[in-house]
Scaffold this active site. Structure first.
Site, PDB file in Angstrom:
ATOM      1  N   CYS A 199       0.833  -1.205   0.000  1.00 50.55           N
ATOM      2  CA  CYS A 199       0.000   0.000   0.000  1.00 50.55           C
ATOM      3  C   CYS A 199       0.872   1.261   0.000  1.00 50.55           C
ATOM      4  CB  CYS A 199      -0.972  -0.034   1.176  1.00 50.55           C
ATOM      5  SG  CYS A 199      -2.372   1.086   0.957  1.00 50.55           S
ATOM      6  N   GLU A 246      -2.146  -8.809   4.224  1.00 54.12           N
ATOM      7  CA  GLU A 246      -2.097  -9.270   5.613  1.00 54.12           C
ATOM      8  C   GLU A 246      -3.465  -9.364   6.280  1.00 54.12           C
ATOM      9  OE1 GLU A 246      -1.473  -4.720   5.895  1.00 54.12           O
ATOM     10  OE2 GLU A 246      -1.240  -6.354   4.453  1.00 54.12           O
ATOM     11  N   HIS A 288      -3.857  -4.956   0.632  1.00 55.50           N
ATOM     12  CA  HIS A 288      -3.300  -5.433   1.902  1.00 55.50           C
ATOM     13  C   HIS A 288      -3.375  -6.958   1.969  1.00 55.50           C
ATOM     14  CE1 HIS A 288      -2.669  -1.644   4.109  1.00 55.50           C
ATOM     15  NE2 HIS A 288      -3.662  -1.189   3.362  1.00 55.50           N
TER      16      HIS A 288
END
Length: 510
Positions: free
Chosen positions: A79, A170, A168
């Protein structure tokens, strides 16, 4: 030498999730502020650049020299990290007041090891305002989404591999995100994935032996998972040269003082129990402000701990059960982490005692501490205990604390906790507790009118306590425990259930 990945934190709310994803792939990692110097270390296998609430075009934007890192280590920019990379290499990044937020489908443009085994049109999660309008020269697009032409890209020039993602990987909503992170760790950084609880224990015990040598260690124990696992590791390294002190501050759970002492005895730890209930009640009298209660308990605990420590000869080091979220919350990364409350694990005793610190769990998350504890053979009843605040029931009694209120709350809390266990709900809840409110209401019991306290029940699901959602406990369970508490605890005639999440609420009420 343990291999590790460094995560440069630009202040993203998701930085800890990146670390957790790396650790779950059995690769050790550390989060460091973006401005911290990266020392040459052969154990570092790669760098991950986190997201950020900032825009790369802000005058105060957090910056690092991505080009310099690129010549020494593999990089994954996520990001903000991707947008910063694009700008640093000569690309164009535009800022917008409108965030692109939510789910998107990833369309692969080019096969690459980073997206190996990732399905085409796999769901990913977006959360950014800046948009890359033009890639720098020497970069190739790996994947797009319907609205983003550069969702994943890489540098094909000189230097180490450099990958960037505008989504993202994660977060939970990126369905195959952990697969992408694993590909970066294993295929790009060539990590061996050998960081396991057994590996951690062996390394840590050796490090403790070297650090402590022939010295003695003293440790304040609470009966919680963190201090118990930390003490067991230190004990494994130095045996009887570890002395533990467990103080009954009058605001522990029902029967907790004796139960914990008995458990420590079973483990083989050398622990002295101090009954200081009356002293704490005297100091807490008249205090209603949450921070004042915390400070009072913290200061008095230190005073009692120091008094007992002075009776022991030749103590050189202080053991603490500090874990990684404690450390992260105590370090400001250009302002992203703020201290929410005092009475923190980081700091306090060392200044008073002038002792060196021993913190064997300093880089572990809570669930990792439990896995290490299991490997150490610590009893399940200690290992699976819910987190409990240092100031204990004092911050679950809103308003003034006194023995009568403590007894009332202990009874209610015990019924609640035992009911969660009996209904096989305790293990699915990260933390649960009862809060005694300074609110009385009218009730009817039999033919009598009552005017008694209100009790709030709290239960949350979480991974490490940094964020939490309220636990959706079954209605029939809530109905039954409400009835049991009102019928069995004289002084409470109303029970409510807290359905607030963190953020914006905190897990505790004070």
């Amino acid at each position: 030498m343990t291999e590790k990945i460094l995560i440069l934190d630009f202040g993203s709310q998701y930085t800890q999730l990146i670390a957790r994803s790396v650790r779950e792939a059995n690769v050790y990692c550390e989060i460091i502020p973006y401005h911290q110097k990266i020392n040459p270390d052969p154990s570092v296998k790669g760098i991950i650049l986190s997201g950020s609430p900032s825009s790369v075009n802000d005058k105060t934007a957090p910056l690092v020299d991505v080009k310099a890192i690129h010549h020494s280590l593999p990089i994954l920019g996520i990001c903000y990290g991707a947008q910063l990379t694009a700008r640093e290499f000569g690309g164009k990044v535009a800022s917008s007041s409108k965030r692109e937020y939510g789910r998107a489908l990833l369309s692969k443009v080019k096969e690459d090891v980073l997206l190996q085994d990732v399905s085409n049109l796999s769901q990913v999660w977006m959360s950014h305002a800046d948009t890359i309008l033009e890639l720098p020269a020497g970069f190739d697009v790996l994947a797009t989404t319907e609205s983003i032409p550069y969702a994943a890209f890489k540098n094909n020039g000189e230097g180490f591999p450099l990958y960037c993602l505008q989504f993202h990987p994660e977060v939970y909503h990126t369905i195959e995100g952990k697969k992408i992170i694993r590909n970066f760790l294993v295929e790009v950084c060539k990590c061996s994935q050998d960081w396991t609880p057994a590996h951690f224990i062996n390394d840590t015990v050796e490090q403790l032996k070297n650090k402590i040598g022939k010295k003695k260690v003293i440790m304040a124990l609470s009966g919680g998972v963190d201090s118990t696992v930390a003490a067991t590791l230190i004990h494994k390294a130095i045996g009887k040269r570890l002395s533990g002190i467990f103080v009954d501050n009058g605001v522990l759970r029902k029967n907790e003082f004796q139960e914990v002492l008995d458990a420590y005895k079973r483990i083989g730890l050398n622990v002295l129990g101090i009954d200081a209930k009356k002293i704490f009640y005297k100091k807490l009298k008249g205090k209603t402000d949450p921070e004042e209660k915390r400070r009072t308990i913290g200061k008095l605990f230190i005073k009692i701990f120091l008094r007992e420590a002075e009776k022991l000869d030749g103590i050189d080091l202080l053991g603490q059960g500090t874990i990684y979220p404690d450390v992260i919350e105590s370090v400001s990364v250009h302002g992203p982490s703020m201290t929410i409350k005092s009475h923190h694990n980081v700091g306090g005793l060392p200044k008073k005692m002038k002792l060196g610190l021993v913190e064997p769990l300093r880089f572990l998350f809570k669930d990792e501490v439990r896995r290490v504890g299991k490997e150490l053979g610590i009893p399940e009843d200690l290992l699976q205990r819910h987190p409990f605040p240092g100031p204990g029931l004092a911050i679950r009694i809103l308003g003034e604390v006194n023995p009568e209120k403590v007894k009332l709350l202990q009874q209610a809390d015990h019924l609640y906790t035992q009911a969660l266990k009996d209904h096989k709900l305790y293990g699915s809840v990260w933390q649960a507790g009862a809060i005694l409110l300074p609110v009385k209401s009218v009730g009817v019991m039999g033919d009598e009118r009552t005017y008694e306290y209100t009790l709030a029940l709290r239960a949350v699901t979480s991974v490490d306590g940094m964020t939490a959602d309220w636990a959706h406990l079954p209605y029939d369970f809530l109905a039954q425990i409400s009835s049991d508490i009102i019928n069995q605890v004289k002084g409470i005639n109303r029970v409510v259930y807290d359905i607030s999440s963190k953020p914006p609420a905190t897990i505790e009420w004070e």
